[in-house]
Structure formats: structure tokens, C-alpha cells
Design an enzyme around this catalytic site. Structure first.
Site, PDB file in Angstrom:
ATOM      1  N   HIS A 196      -1.476  -6.034   3.941  1.00  0.00           N
ATOM      2  CA  HIS A 196      -1.079  -4.775   3.188  1.00  0.00           C
ATOM      3  C   HIS A 196       0.325  -4.313   3.600  1.00  0.00           C
ATOM      4  O   HIS A 196       0.330  -3.097   4.175  1.00  0.00           O
ATOM      5  CB  HIS A 196      -2.225  -3.667   3.652  1.00  0.00           C
ATOM      6  CG  HIS A 196      -3.827  -4.064   3.256  1.00  0.00           C
ATOM      7  ND1 HIS A 196      -4.350  -3.586   2.143  1.00  0.00           N
ATOM      8  CD2 HIS A 196      -4.587  -5.070   3.790  1.00  0.00           C
ATOM      9  CE1 HIS A 196      -5.522  -4.319   2.068  1.00  0.00           C
ATOM     10  NE2 HIS A 196      -5.706  -5.123   2.892  1.00  0.00           N
ATOM     11  N   ASP A 206      -4.945  -4.157  -3.468  1.00  0.00           N
ATOM     12  CA  ASP A 206      -6.136  -4.107  -2.471  1.00  0.00           C
ATOM     13  C   ASP A 206      -7.520  -4.755  -3.015  1.00  0.00           C
ATOM     14  O   ASP A 206      -7.824  -4.232  -4.256  1.00  0.00           O
ATOM     15  CB  ASP A 206      -6.437  -2.695  -2.115  1.00  0.00           C
ATOM     16  CG  ASP A 206      -5.410  -1.786  -1.283  1.00  0.00           C
ATOM     17  OD1 ASP A 206      -4.816  -2.537  -0.516  1.00  0.00           O
ATOM     18  OD2 ASP A 206      -5.775  -0.663  -1.216  1.00  0.00           O
ATOM     19  N   HIS A 266       1.521  -4.088  -2.682  1.00  0.00           N
ATOM     20  CA  HIS A 266       0.565  -4.910  -2.284  1.00  0.00           C
ATOM     21  C   HIS A 266      -0.917  -4.517  -3.305  1.00  0.00           C
ATOM     22  O   HIS A 266      -1.053  -3.522  -3.648  1.00  0.00           O
ATOM     23  CB  HIS A 266       0.260  -5.234  -0.895  1.00  0.00           C
ATOM     24  CG  HIS A 266      -0.557  -3.660  -0.401  1.00  0.00           C
ATOM     25  ND1 HIS A 266       0.215  -2.778   0.121  1.00  0.00           N
ATOM     26  CD2 HIS A 266      -1.954  -3.337  -0.143  1.00  0.00           C
ATOM     27  CE1 HIS A 266      -0.526  -1.715   0.622  1.00  0.00           C
ATOM     28  NE2 HIS A 266      -1.980  -2.163   0.347  1.00  0.00           N
ATOM     29  N   TRP A 292      15.060 -22.723   4.456  1.00  0.00           N
ATOM     30  CA  TRP A 292      13.557 -22.253   4.209  1.00  0.00           C
ATOM     31  C   TRP A 292      13.384 -21.215   5.433  1.00  0.00           C
ATOM     32  O   TRP A 292      14.290 -21.434   6.662  1.00  0.00           O
ATOM     33  CB  TRP A 292      12.673 -23.196   4.004  1.00  0.00           C
ATOM     34  CG  TRP A 292      12.804 -24.500   4.935  1.00  0.00           C
ATOM     35  CD1 TRP A 292      13.304 -24.406   6.003  1.00  0.00           C
ATOM     36  CD2 TRP A 292      11.564 -25.362   4.912  1.00  0.00           C
ATOM     37  NE1 TRP A 292      13.036 -26.013   6.491  1.00  0.00           N
ATOM     38  CE2 TRP A 292      12.038 -26.231   5.949  1.00  0.00           C
ATOM     39  CE3 TRP A 292      10.440 -25.544   4.214  1.00  0.00           C
ATOM     40  CZ2 TRP A 292      11.008 -27.197   6.367  1.00  0.00           C
ATOM     41  CZ3 TRP A 292       9.400 -26.795   4.633  1.00  0.00           C
ATOM     42  CH2 TRP A 292       9.937 -27.625   5.766  1.00  0.00           C
ATOM     43  N   HIS A 302     -10.011   4.564  -1.519  1.00  0.00           N
ATOM     44  CA  HIS A 302     -10.396   3.035  -1.141  1.00  0.00           C
ATOM     45  C   HIS A 302     -12.126   3.190  -1.129  1.00  0.00           C
ATOM     46  O   HIS A 302     -12.734   1.948  -1.743  1.00  0.00           O
ATOM     47  CB  HIS A 302     -10.138   2.886   0.380  1.00  0.00           C
ATOM     48  CG  HIS A 302      -8.671   2.531   0.671  1.00  0.00           C
ATOM     49  ND1 HIS A 302      -7.746   3.685   0.671  1.00  0.00           N
ATOM     50  CD2 HIS A 302      -8.193   1.491   0.959  1.00  0.00           C
ATOM     51  CE1 HIS A 302      -6.546   2.845   0.735  1.00  0.00           C
ATOM     52  NE2 HIS A 302      -6.763   1.832   0.963  1.00  0.00           N
ATOM     53  N   HIS A 317     -11.715  -5.111   1.123  1.00  0.00           N
ATOM     54  CA  HIS A 317     -11.149  -4.514   2.259  1.00  0.00           C
ATOM     55  C   HIS A 317     -11.955  -3.341   2.516  1.00  0.00           C
ATOM     56  O   HIS A 317     -11.473  -2.957   3.777  1.00  0.00           O
ATOM     57  CB  HIS A 317      -9.585  -3.867   1.245  1.00  0.00           C
ATOM     58  CG  HIS A 317      -8.952  -2.914   2.080  1.00  0.00           C
ATOM     59  ND1 HIS A 317      -8.424  -3.198   3.567  1.00  0.00           N
ATOM     60  CD2 HIS A 317      -8.267  -1.915   1.838  1.00  0.00           C
ATOM     61  CE1 HIS A 317      -7.749  -2.373   3.865  1.00  0.00           C
ATOM     62  NE2 HIS A 317      -7.544  -1.419   2.975  1.00  0.00           N
TER      63      HIS A 317
HETATM   64  C1  23J Z   1      -6.604   0.742   6.211  1.00  0.00           C
HETATM   65  C2  23J Z   1      -7.229   1.899   6.743  1.00  0.00           C
HETATM   66  C3  23J Z   1      -6.717   2.853   5.961  1.00  0.00           C
HETATM   67  C4  23J Z   1      -6.041   2.854   4.919  1.00  0.00           C
HETATM   68  C5  23J Z   1      -5.230   1.299   4.607  1.00  0.00           C
HETATM   69  C6  23J Z   1      -5.943   0.401   5.241  1.00  0.00           C
HETATM   70  C7  23J Z   1      -4.567   1.106   3.574  1.00  0.00           C
HETATM   71  O1  23J Z   1      -3.648   2.366   2.835  1.00  0.00           O
HETATM   72  C8  23J Z   1      -4.338  -0.012   3.029  1.00  0.00           C
HETATM   73  O2  23J Z   1      -3.368  -0.334   2.626  1.00  0.00           O
HETATM   74  O3  23J Z   1      -5.124  -0.587   2.076  1.00  0.00           O
HETATM   75  S1  23J Z   1      -5.539   4.224   4.148  1.00  0.00           S
HETATM   76 MN    MN Z   2      -3.812  -1.724   1.327  1.00  0.00          MN
END
Ligand code: 23J
Ligand code: MN
Length: 260
Positions: free
Chosen positions: A71, A77, A75, A63, A210, A81
Site C-alpha cells: 500500500h 486495495d 495503489h 537494474w 475499507h 485487505h
Molecule cells: C491499513 C489500515 C488502515 C488504513 C490503511 C491500511 C490504508 O489506508 C490502505 O492503504 O489501505 S486506512
Molecule cells: Mn491501501
């Protein structure tokens, strides 16, 4: 609902009438992670530490411990986030209702455009042309942008970073508003390291995928693979993140069911 619908589903699986396509990238220390400008915090790459392997530390068992950012690699989101999604109820990996993790997918092929222009942005006009060919995007569906970006085996070609930021295709801001307001999709999926285009920090709003998706309690999937194996319409995705309490996202084994 027809009675025995799950028995029919199980029989179809047993008969090989449903193919299961793995849309996930392998997770190891080389899995590319997003690079943000240096003033921002950064995510850990994936790492594995062996606890025992049938040896003095554990004679009959193998293990590992692992560590990574939420992230990392393929993955999910969650709405929490992004600041635009922070006040929704049930907006984190542990509280999103589980039925949201099963949904149909529409796959828009932008591989030709992305090969010609790494900053290619998918627009409403492209999606409307796709709908004329394949029918309207279903309410509650994922929209997945196929770019063949996952075939860039070399992490530096995959991230495609230059002094002025990453050059990676993604969705146009207007398209995201259209998909949420007029198509009511469940989320947006990308083959790239994140759901937004590489130059999206310059867009209005910044990081529109996002901002718009999570601002409307919708989801994201990043670093998807094998989108070239999916039909434009008809696949069903299984996308459960780990049940991290208050998690903003999680590595995810994304599976697609496709009629064989
Ligand atoms: C944090 C800030 C900007 C971005 C991201 C994360 C991601 O792409 C993510 O993996 O959610 S663009
Ligand atoms: Mn992400």
C-alpha cells in the site's frame, strides 16, 4: 458489438482522438506512506537498491532491486485487505478477474470544500447534486473524489497529521453504503494516502471506506493524481495491480482514457 471495434479503438489512439492521462504519483523514497497509531504494524517506504549500472557489476545493463509495502504510493486495495472482505472468492490481487481492471470513472469535484476544510466528508447529498448535473453514476464505475490533495507537494502537508490523527478529506460512511447498494460501483478512489478520511478511525464503522467497499467485494484506489484533468464522466480507467499471490493490494500505474 460492432465488428472491428478494437480496430476503431486503435485508429482513435493513433489519430490522437483518445488522450491517456497518468493518474499515478512517482515512486521514490519520499513517497508518503500511511501513518497509523504506534501500536499497529507499519508499511515500508519505497526503496531502490542498484544492482549494476553499466559497470563491473554488470557492464551492459542497469537494474535495481526495489522494496515497499503493498500500500505504497498510488495503489490498488483488494477486498482481502479488510477483515470484512476476507471470505470472498477471488478477493486478492492474483485472483480478481482481470476484466475488473477496466472500468469507467465518475469524478466528483470536492476541491473547493477540501481547501476550506481538511476534514471535509463527501455526502450522498453532494453526489445527488452531481448526478443532477452529470447524470446517474453508472453501475460498475469507479467514483473518484477530487480534492486536489495530490497537489500538496510537501509530504507533511499531504499527510496533514496532528496529535489527534490525520486531517484529510474523504467519504462519509452513509455515502459508501449508498454507492454500493444503490449504484453498484466497482470502487472508490481518493487523492489522499488512503481511501478513508484522516479521522475515519473514529467513525462508525471505523474506516468505513475499507469496511464497506471491501465488505461488498469492491476495490479502492489511493494516492491518485491529476484528477483535475478528468471530465466528470466519460473517462475509462485501467487499474491492474501486480499479480502478487494472495496480495492485499499493490502499487499501480493507474491510467485514464479520455476522448480528446
Ligand atoms: C491499513 C489500515 C488502515 C488504513 C490503511 C491500511 C490504508 O489506508 C490502505 O492503504 O489501505 S486506512
Ligand atoms: Mn491501501
Amino acid at each position: 458489438m460492432p465488428e472491428g471495434i478494437l480496430a476503431q479503438f486503435a485508429a482513435a489512439l493513433a489519430a490522437g482522438a483518445i488522450r491517456v492521462i497518468d493518474l499515478s504519483q512517482p515512486l521514490d523514497g519520499t513517497t508518503p506512506i500511511i501513518q497509523l497509531p504506534p501500536e499497529f504494524g507499519t508499511t515500508w517506504p519505497f526503496q531502490l537498491q542498484e544492482i549494476s549500472r553499466y559497470d563491473s557489476r554488470g557492464p551492459a545493463w542497469y537494474w535495481n532491486n526495489f522494496a515497499c509495502g503493498e500500500h505504497t504510493g498510488t495503489h490498488f486495495d483488494a477486498p482481502i485487505h479488510w477483515v470484512t472482505g476476507k471470505d470472498y472468492r477471488a478477493n486478492a490481487t492474483d485472483t480478481i478477474p482481470a476484466e475488473k481492471f477496466l472500468a469507467p470513472a465518475c469524478v466528483i469535484d470536492a476541491s473547493r470544500e477540501a481547501a476550506a476544510d481538511p476534514d471535509f466528508l463527501l455526502t450522498r447529498q453532494h453526489v445527488e447534486a452531481w448526478e443532477r448535473a452529470h447524470g446517474r453514476i453508472d453501475r460498475g464505475a469507479w467514483v473518484l473524489m477530487r480534492t486536489d490533495w495530490s497537489k500538496r507537494g510537501d509530504p507533511s502537508a499531504f499527510l496533514n497529521a496532528r496529535e489527534d490523527g490525520a486531517h484529510v478529506p474523504g467519504p462519509h460512511p452513509d455515502l459508501l453504503r449508498f454507492l454500493v447498494q444503490e449504484r453498484d460501483i466497482v470502487g472508490w478512489g481518493s487523492e489522499a494516502v488512503g481511501t478513508d478520511a484522516g479521522q475515519a478511525f473514529r467513525f462508525d464503522p471505523p474506516f468505513p471506506c475499507h469496511s464497506t467497499m471491501h465488505g461488498n467485494n469492491r476495490f479502492g484506489l489511493a494516492s491518485l493524481a491529476n484528477l483535475d484533468q478528468l471530465p466528470p464522466k466519460g473517462a475509462v480507467l485501467i487499474t491492474p495491480p501486480l499479480k502478487i499471490v494472495n496480495g492485499s493490494g499493490s502499487p499501480c500505474r493507474v491510467l485514464a482514457l479520455v476522448a480528446a
